[in-house]
Design a protein around this motif. Structure first.
Motif, mmCIF file in Angstrom:
data_model
loop_
_atom_site.group_PDB
_atom_site.id
_atom_site.type_symbol
_atom_site.label_atom_id
_atom_site.label_comp_id
_atom_site.label_asym_id
_atom_site.label_seq_id
_atom_site.Cartn_x
_atom_site.Cartn_y
_atom_site.Cartn_z
ATOM 1 N N GLU A 1 -29.514 33.786 98.387
ATOM 2 C CA GLU A 1 -30.009 32.514 97.877
ATOM 3 C C GLU A 1 -29.718 32.327 96.395
ATOM 4 O OE1 GLU A 1 -34.104 32.687 98.813
ATOM 5 O OE2 GLU A 1 -33.811 32.672 100.997
ATOM 6 N N GLY A 2 -29.080 33.320 95.779
ATOM 7 C CA GLY A 2 -28.713 33.216 94.375
ATOM 8 C C GLY A 2 -29.856 33.404 93.411
ATOM 9 N N GLY A 3 -30.937 34.065 93.855
ATOM 10 C CA GLY A 3 -32.090 34.226 92.986
ATOM 11 C C GLY A 3 -32.315 35.642 92.508
ATOM 12 N N TYR A 4 -31.281 36.452 92.504
ATOM 13 C CA TYR A 4 -31.444 37.851 92.097
ATOM 14 C C TYR A 4 -31.137 38.008 90.621
ATOM 15 C CZ TYR A 4 -31.936 42.744 93.366
ATOM 16 O OH TYR A 4 -32.393 44.027 93.499
ATOM 17 N N THR A 5 -31.926 38.801 89.899
ATOM 18 C CA THR A 5 -31.787 38.940 88.451
ATOM 19 C C THR A 5 -31.519 40.390 88.069
ATOM 20 O OG1 THR A 5 -34.140 39.366 88.074
ATOM 21 C CG2 THR A 5 -33.447 37.056 88.153
ATOM 22 N N ALA A 6 -31.172 40.607 86.806
ATOM 23 C CA ALA A 6 -30.922 41.960 86.310
ATOM 24 C C ALA A 6 -32.186 42.812 86.371
ATOM 25 C CB ALA A 6 -30.391 41.897 84.868
ATOM 26 N N HIS A 7 -33.340 42.197 86.148
ATOM 27 C CA HIS A 7 -34.608 42.922 86.250
ATOM 28 C C HIS A 7 -34.820 43.416 87.674
ATOM 29 C CE1 HIS A 7 -38.837 43.968 85.847
ATOM 30 N NE2 HIS A 7 -39.113 43.158 86.866
ATOM 31 N N ASP A 8 -34.519 42.557 88.644
ATOM 32 C CA ASP A 8 -34.644 42.947 90.044
ATOM 33 C C ASP A 8 -33.688 44.085 90.378
ATOM 34 O OD1 ASP A 8 -36.534 40.935 90.481
ATOM 35 O OD2 ASP A 8 -34.970 39.463 90.863
ATOM 36 N N LEU A 9 -32.504 44.068 89.775
ATOM 37 C CA LEU A 9 -31.511 45.110 90.015
ATOM 38 C C LEU A 9 -32.021 46.465 89.534
ATOM 39 C CD1 LEU A 9 -28.623 45.584 91.045
ATOM 40 C CD2 LEU A 9 -27.820 45.250 88.712
ATOM 41 N N MET A 10 -32.633 46.500 88.364
ATOM 42 C CA MET A 10 -33.197 47.747 87.843
ATOM 43 C C MET A 10 -34.357 48.216 88.726
ATOM 44 S SD MET A 10 -33.023 50.177 85.732
ATOM 45 C CE MET A 10 -31.783 49.492 84.622
ATOM 46 N N THR A 11 -35.121 47.278 89.236
ATOM 47 C CA THR A 11 -36.214 47.626 90.147
ATOM 48 C C THR A 11 -35.673 48.280 91.418
ATOM 49 O OG1 THR A 11 -37.632 45.859 89.329
ATOM 50 C CG2 THR A 11 -38.096 46.694 91.535
ATOM 51 N N ALA A 12 -34.596 47.723 91.976
ATOM 52 C CA ALA A 12 -33.999 48.281 93.190
ATOM 53 C C ALA A 12 -33.424 49.673 92.923
ATOM 54 C CB ALA A 12 -32.899 47.351 93.703
ATOM 55 N N PHE A 13 -32.943 49.891 91.708
ATOM 56 C CA PHE A 13 -32.368 51.198 91.382
ATOM 57 C C PHE A 13 -33.453 52.257 91.225
ATOM 58 C CE2 PHE A 13 -30.786 54.309 88.234
ATOM 59 C CZ PHE A 13 -29.716 54.808 88.962
ATOM 60 N N LEU A 14 -34.531 51.902 90.529
ATOM 61 C CA LEU A 14 -35.594 52.870 90.254
ATOM 62 C C LEU A 14 -36.646 52.918 91.353
ATOM 63 C CD1 LEU A 14 -36.162 52.190 86.435
ATOM 64 C CD2 LEU A 14 -34.840 54.039 87.480
ATOM 65 N N GLY A 15 -36.914 51.773 91.976
ATOM 66 C CA GLY A 15 -37.936 51.722 93.010
ATOM 67 C C GLY A 15 -39.335 51.605 92.459
ATOM 68 N N LEU A 16 -39.479 51.268 91.212
ATOM 69 C CA LEU A 16 -40.799 51.165 90.584
ATOM 70 C C LEU A 16 -40.958 49.789 89.952
ATOM 71 C CD1 LEU A 16 -40.893 54.649 88.834
ATOM 72 C CD2 LEU A 16 -42.026 54.020 90.960
ATOM 73 N N GLY A 17 -42.160 49.285 90.022
ATOM 74 C CA GLY A 17 -42.461 48.020 89.353
ATOM 75 C C GLY A 17 -42.007 46.796 90.108
ATOM 76 N N GLY A 18 -41.573 46.967 91.357
ATOM 77 C CA GLY A 18 -41.071 45.834 92.119
ATOM 78 C C GLY A 18 -42.128 45.193 92.986
ATOM 79 N N ASP A 19 -43.217 44.700 92.379
ATOM 80 C CA ASP A 19 -44.294 44.159 93.195
ATOM 81 C C ASP A 19 -43.937 42.822 93.831
ATOM 82 O OD1 ASP A 19 -46.343 42.911 90.426
ATOM 83 O OD2 ASP A 19 -44.206 42.808 90.819
ATOM 84 N N GLY A 20 -42.784 42.284 93.522
ATOM 85 C CA GLY A 20 -42.388 41.025 94.131
ATOM 86 C C GLY A 20 -41.216 41.160 95.067
ATOM 87 N N ILE A 21 -40.725 42.389 95.292
ATOM 88 C CA ILE A 21 -39.533 42.602 96.104
ATOM 89 C C ILE A 21 -39.883 43.447 97.317
ATOM 90 C CG2 ILE A 21 -37.208 43.572 96.133
ATOM 91 C CD1 ILE A 21 -37.055 43.053 93.152
ATOM 92 N N GLY A 22 -39.491 42.976 98.510
ATOM 93 C CA GLY A 22 -39.774 43.701 99.727
ATOM 94 C C GLY A 22 -38.586 44.517 100.205
ATOM 95 N N GLY A 23 -38.750 45.138 101.366
ATOM 96 C CA GLY A 23 -37.674 45.933 101.939
ATOM 97 C C GLY A 23 -38.214 47.007 102.859
ATOM 98 N N SER A 24 -37.319 47.707 103.537
ATOM 99 C CA SER A 24 -37.739 48.809 104.385
ATOM 100 C C SER A 24 -38.118 50.009 103.531
ATOM 101 C CB SER A 24 -36.618 49.182 105.364
ATOM 102 O OG SER A 24 -35.503 49.685 104.661
ATOM 103 N N LEU A 25 -38.691 51.023 104.168
ATOM 104 C CA LEU A 25 -39.182 52.178 103.414
ATOM 105 C C LEU A 25 -38.069 52.885 102.643
ATOM 106 C CD1 LEU A 25 -41.624 53.912 105.948
ATOM 107 C CD2 LEU A 25 -42.090 52.093 104.298
#
Length: 325
Positions: free
Chosen positions: A166-190
């Motif tokens: 949807e074109g709504g991904y940001t650099a902050h979200d990217l760092m969250t996906a890399f570290l796995g911490l602080g992503g209280d707004g991003i979902g996903g499988s375990l």
């Protein structure tokens, strides 16, 4: 050259199915800890139900249907349960998890004769079956809220790949996906919320020589190169986003490298990895489904016998092609 065959006793390398399975289970521990921090009780319940169900189904099928001595002590069923759980949402109802475990073990593994005879990765067979059978439940992703959140009534959130579509991904979200911490707004499988935890597990497996670099590196390089070309043409997201989001690291390091369902030779493994990488990018870029790792691995699992047939190691003592002429 004389081939000398000596009688027993022989030196044993120490490798065993149980040892290799235990290494992979230990390598998954960092990602499991991150999932507990992110999803709390949901992660714990989903993983426990999946593992216990897989072990029970393998024992029951081996003992009462196949009339064989159960081999749950080799830990392969435990690993299948872990990998299945890592591919599920943390709020999936328990009865659906049990069905997925039954399909993974009963259909994906034991119907072919058990460990070493299954052509497809059992955990992915279970996961894809659930995705097709229960699409709504399998694509409802809870927001990471730790142990403060509830299990079934968790607040939902979009996954990084759906946000990317949807074109709504940001650099902050990217760092969250890399570290796995602080992503209280991003979902996903375990198993897809922390790329660094999976990479650490992969380094452990490489150091232990449980896996080789050929499959993970060929998948990662292929995805990076293909998405880099597309990104330069204005299509899709940048390569780094593709690499650290979704199930790519989990699949490349822990699922595509399965001994039974991957090619025997290094060249075959590289071709196998390139095929997985290409299929993943095609599905992610032009498919309606934002993730394609499970389908890519299963498709290349089907190609593994062909790769083994045409790309096989030279037999010991076999003369070179020039000598045959």
């Amino acid at each position: 050259m004389n081939l000398i065959v000596s009688p027993a006793p022989h030196v044993h390398s120490g490798d065993s199915v149980r040892k290799n399975m235990l290494d992979v289970i230990l390598a998954l521990c960092p990602a499991f800890i991150i999932s507990l921090v992110a999803f709390g009780w949901g992660a714990l319940i989903t993983t426990a139900v999946s593992v216990v169900s897989c072990v029970c189904f393998e024992w029951l099928i081996a003992k009462y249907i196949m009339k064989q001595q159960p081999t749950i002590g080799d830990l392969s069923a435990v690993l299948t349960g872990l990998l299945l759980a890592f591919n599920l949402p943390s709020n999936l109802p328990i009865w659906i998890i049990i069905i997925g475990a039954l399909v993974a073990i009963g259909v994906g593994k034991m119907s072919f004769g058990g460990l070493g005879q299954n052509p497809f990765n059992p955990a992915l067979v279970g996961r894809v079956f659930l995705l097709i059978s229960f699409p709504a439940q399998m694509t409802t992703w809870p927001k990471p809220m730790g142990f403060s959140g509830s299990y079934l009534d968790a607040e939902t959130a979009a996954t990084p790949l759906s946000m990317m579509k949807e074109g709504g991904y940001t650099a902050h979200d990217l760092m969250t996906a890399f570290l796995g911490l602080g992503g209280d707004g991003i979902g996903g499988s375990l198993g897809e919320i922390s790329a660094i935890a999976l990479i650490l597990g992969g380094i452990y497996l490489l150091c232990r020589k449980t896996i080789t670099w050929h499959i993970p590196v060929s998948i990662i390089v292929t995805v990076a190169a293909f998405t880099g070309i597309l990104y330069a043409c204005g299509i899709g997201a940048d390569p780094l986003t593709h690499l650290v989001t979704g199930g790519l690291m989990l699949g490349a390091i822990f699922m595509a490298t399965d001994y039974v369902t991957s090619p025997m030779t290094h060249l075959g493994q590289i071709i196998y990895g390139i095929g997985i990488g290409l299929i993943v990018v095609i599905i992610r870029t032009w498919g309606s489904y934002p993730e394609g790792m499970s389908f890519a691995i299963l498709i290349m699992n089907a190609a593994t016998p062909l790769l083994n047939m045409y790309i096989h190691p030279k037999r010991f003592g076999e003369p070179k092609a020039e000598a045959k002429k």
